[in-house]
Design an enzyme around this catalytic site. Structure first.
Site, PDB file in Angstrom:
ATOM      1  N   ALA A  56       0.973  -1.594   0.500  1.00  0.00           N
ATOM      2  CA  ALA A  56      -0.238  -0.025  -0.225  1.00  0.00           C
ATOM      3  C   ALA A  56       0.837   1.011  -0.295  1.00  0.00           C
ATOM      4  O   ALA A  56       0.236   2.080  -0.363  1.00  0.00           O
ATOM      5  CB  ALA A  56      -0.721   0.570   1.287  1.00  0.00           C
ATOM      6  N   PHE A  57       1.876   1.415   0.405  1.00  0.00           N
ATOM      7  CA  PHE A  57       3.276   2.363   0.724  1.00  0.00           C
ATOM      8  C   PHE A  57       3.326   2.916  -0.759  1.00  0.00           C
ATOM      9  O   PHE A  57       3.281   3.933  -0.981  1.00  0.00           O
ATOM     10  CB  PHE A  57       4.199   2.619   1.321  1.00  0.00           C
ATOM     11  CG  PHE A  57       5.042   3.002   1.610  1.00  0.00           C
ATOM     12  CD1 PHE A  57       4.605   4.107   2.085  1.00  0.00           C
ATOM     13  CD2 PHE A  57       6.334   3.468   1.534  1.00  0.00           C
ATOM     14  CE1 PHE A  57       5.490   5.403   3.492  1.00  0.00           C
ATOM     15  CE2 PHE A  57       6.799   4.461   1.120  1.00  0.00           C
ATOM     16  CZ  PHE A  57       6.724   5.325   2.240  1.00  0.00           C
ATOM     17  N   GLU A  58       3.021   1.731  -1.547  1.00  0.00           N
ATOM     18  CA  GLU A  58       3.727   2.166  -2.747  1.00  0.00           C
ATOM     19  C   GLU A  58       2.882   3.117  -4.097  1.00  0.00           C
ATOM     20  O   GLU A  58       2.822   3.050  -5.065  1.00  0.00           O
ATOM     21  CB  GLU A  58       4.341   1.072  -3.876  1.00  0.00           C
ATOM     22  CG  GLU A  58       5.780   0.742  -3.927  1.00  0.00           C
ATOM     23  CD  GLU A  58       6.082  -0.054  -2.090  1.00  0.00           C
ATOM     24  OE1 GLU A  58       5.035  -0.651  -1.428  1.00  0.00           O
ATOM     25  OE2 GLU A  58       7.137   0.646  -1.618  1.00  0.00           O
ATOM     26  N   VAL A  81      -4.017  -2.934   4.754  1.00  0.00           N
ATOM     27  CA  VAL A  81      -3.344  -2.719   5.428  1.00  0.00           C
ATOM     28  C   VAL A  81      -4.157  -3.435   6.699  1.00  0.00           C
ATOM     29  O   VAL A  81      -5.163  -2.628   7.874  1.00  0.00           O
ATOM     30  CB  VAL A  81      -3.159  -1.543   5.774  1.00  0.00           C
ATOM     31  CG1 VAL A  81      -1.484  -1.475   6.851  1.00  0.00           C
ATOM     32  CG2 VAL A  81      -2.373  -0.837   4.185  1.00  0.00           C
ATOM     33  N   ILE A  82      -3.142  -4.518   7.376  1.00  0.00           N
ATOM     34  CA  ILE A  82      -4.202  -5.184   8.664  1.00  0.00           C
ATOM     35  C   ILE A  82      -3.109  -5.140   9.462  1.00  0.00           C
ATOM     36  O   ILE A  82      -1.866  -5.413   9.863  1.00  0.00           O
ATOM     37  CB  ILE A  82      -4.078  -6.443   8.412  1.00  0.00           C
ATOM     38  CG1 ILE A  82      -5.357  -7.200   6.817  1.00  0.00           C
ATOM     39  CG2 ILE A  82      -5.021  -6.897   9.616  1.00  0.00           C
ATOM     40  CD1 ILE A  82      -5.282  -8.198   7.085  1.00  0.00           C
ATOM     41  N   THR A  86       1.140  -5.868  11.621  1.00  0.00           N
ATOM     42  CA  THR A  86       2.683  -5.007  11.036  1.00  0.00           C
ATOM     43  C   THR A  86       2.722  -4.347  12.646  1.00  0.00           C
ATOM     44  O   THR A  86       1.401  -3.098  13.038  1.00  0.00           O
ATOM     45  CB  THR A  86       2.453  -3.875   9.977  1.00  0.00           C
ATOM     46  OG1 THR A  86       3.659  -3.669   9.898  1.00  0.00           O
ATOM     47  CG2 THR A  86       1.344  -3.551   9.287  1.00  0.00           C
ATOM     48  N   HIS A  88       4.111  -1.109  11.897  1.00  0.00           N
ATOM     49  CA  HIS A  88       4.363  -0.075  11.258  1.00  0.00           C
ATOM     50  C   HIS A  88       3.053   0.397  10.253  1.00  0.00           C
ATOM     51  O   HIS A  88       3.201   1.304   9.218  1.00  0.00           O
ATOM     52  CB  HIS A  88       5.869   0.195  11.090  1.00  0.00           C
ATOM     53  CG  HIS A  88       6.064  -0.122   8.959  1.00  0.00           C
ATOM     54  ND1 HIS A  88       5.982  -1.843   9.327  1.00  0.00           N
ATOM     55  CD2 HIS A  88       5.446  -0.164   8.183  1.00  0.00           C
ATOM     56  CE1 HIS A  88       5.861  -2.037   8.097  1.00  0.00           C
ATOM     57  NE2 HIS A  88       6.270  -1.127   7.269  1.00  0.00           N
ATOM     58  N   PHE A 113      -9.573   6.075  -2.949  1.00  0.00           N
ATOM     59  CA  PHE A 113      -9.162   5.373  -1.687  1.00  0.00           C
ATOM     60  C   PHE A 113      -9.391   4.269  -1.642  1.00  0.00           C
ATOM     61  O   PHE A 113     -10.248   4.265  -1.030  1.00  0.00           O
ATOM     62  CB  PHE A 113      -9.071   6.873  -0.414  1.00  0.00           C
ATOM     63  CG  PHE A 113      -8.207   5.884   0.156  1.00  0.00           C
ATOM     64  CD1 PHE A 113      -6.644   5.594   0.222  1.00  0.00           C
ATOM     65  CD2 PHE A 113      -9.438   5.044   1.602  1.00  0.00           C
ATOM     66  CE1 PHE A 113      -6.306   5.136   1.517  1.00  0.00           C
ATOM     67  CE2 PHE A 113      -8.039   5.106   3.424  1.00  0.00           C
ATOM     68  CZ  PHE A 113      -6.904   5.313   2.748  1.00  0.00           C
TER      69      PHE A 113
END
Ligand code: INI
Length: 165
Positions: A56-58, A81-82, A86, A88, A113
């Site tokens: 997801a960061f990308e 994103v779970i 993580t 972070h 989004f």
């Protein structure tokens, strides 16, 4: 029988879409992708191109690059994103959200989004099912709507109900 989209009068037949989807938690994101494709197919989208990124960061960079091509009327960013997986979580989720928002504002192309930021797998499953509450489906519906709004605002003589004297 008419689909929900037809009942709402949403047509995407003159719009082209890019979907950027991340591979992390791919068992969930694949279902978001199916939901998004289903909505776009129901609305007869003119074209749908799918691009994959690692996480997801990308998503923001890929979404911005897709928007900059001017080949697309809207871009749909999908990911999962779970929190449980993580430390972070917050960094990944917040940067995805902020980056996607900024990419839309910077390019003038709607970037939707469709990223699940959830506490656990149960919540992720609940938002990626077969129904119209699938987060990918909902992001695609919003993409169609935003493509239409931006197109309408961008063309001349679109003022409705104004009374310039
Ligand atoms: N990326 C996700 O899309 N979801 C996650 O849950 C996740 N976790 O758990 O860390 C995740 N991390 C990878 C991140 O998006 C980047 O790909 C990585 O940091 C490289 O830049």
């Amino acid at each position: 029988m008419k689909t929900d989209l037809e009942n709402k009068g949403l047509s995407a037949s003159s719009f082209r879409f890019a979907i950027v989807a991340s591979r992390w938690n791919s068992h969930i994101t694949a279902k978001l992708l199916s939901g998004a494709k289903r909505a776009l197919a129901e609305a007869n989208a003119a074209a749908v191109d799918v691009f994959e990124v690692p996480g997801a960061f990308e998503l923001p960079l890929a979404a911005q690059k897709a928007a900059q091509t001017k080949r697309y009327d809207a871009v749909i960013a999908l990911g999962t994103v779970i929190r449980g997986e993580t430390a972070h979580f917050d960094l990944v989720a917040e940067n995805a959200a902020r980056g996607i928002s900024e990419a839309g504002l910077a390019t003038g192309v709607p970037i939707l989004f469709g990223v699940l930021a959830v506490e656990n797998l149960e919540q992720a499953n609940a938002r990626s099912g077969d129904g119209d509450d699938n987060a990918g489906y909902m992001a695609a519906i919003s993409a169609i709507e935003m493509a239409a709004v931006v197109s309408e605002i961008g063309s001349e003589n679109t003022a409705r109900g104004s009374s310039a004297k």
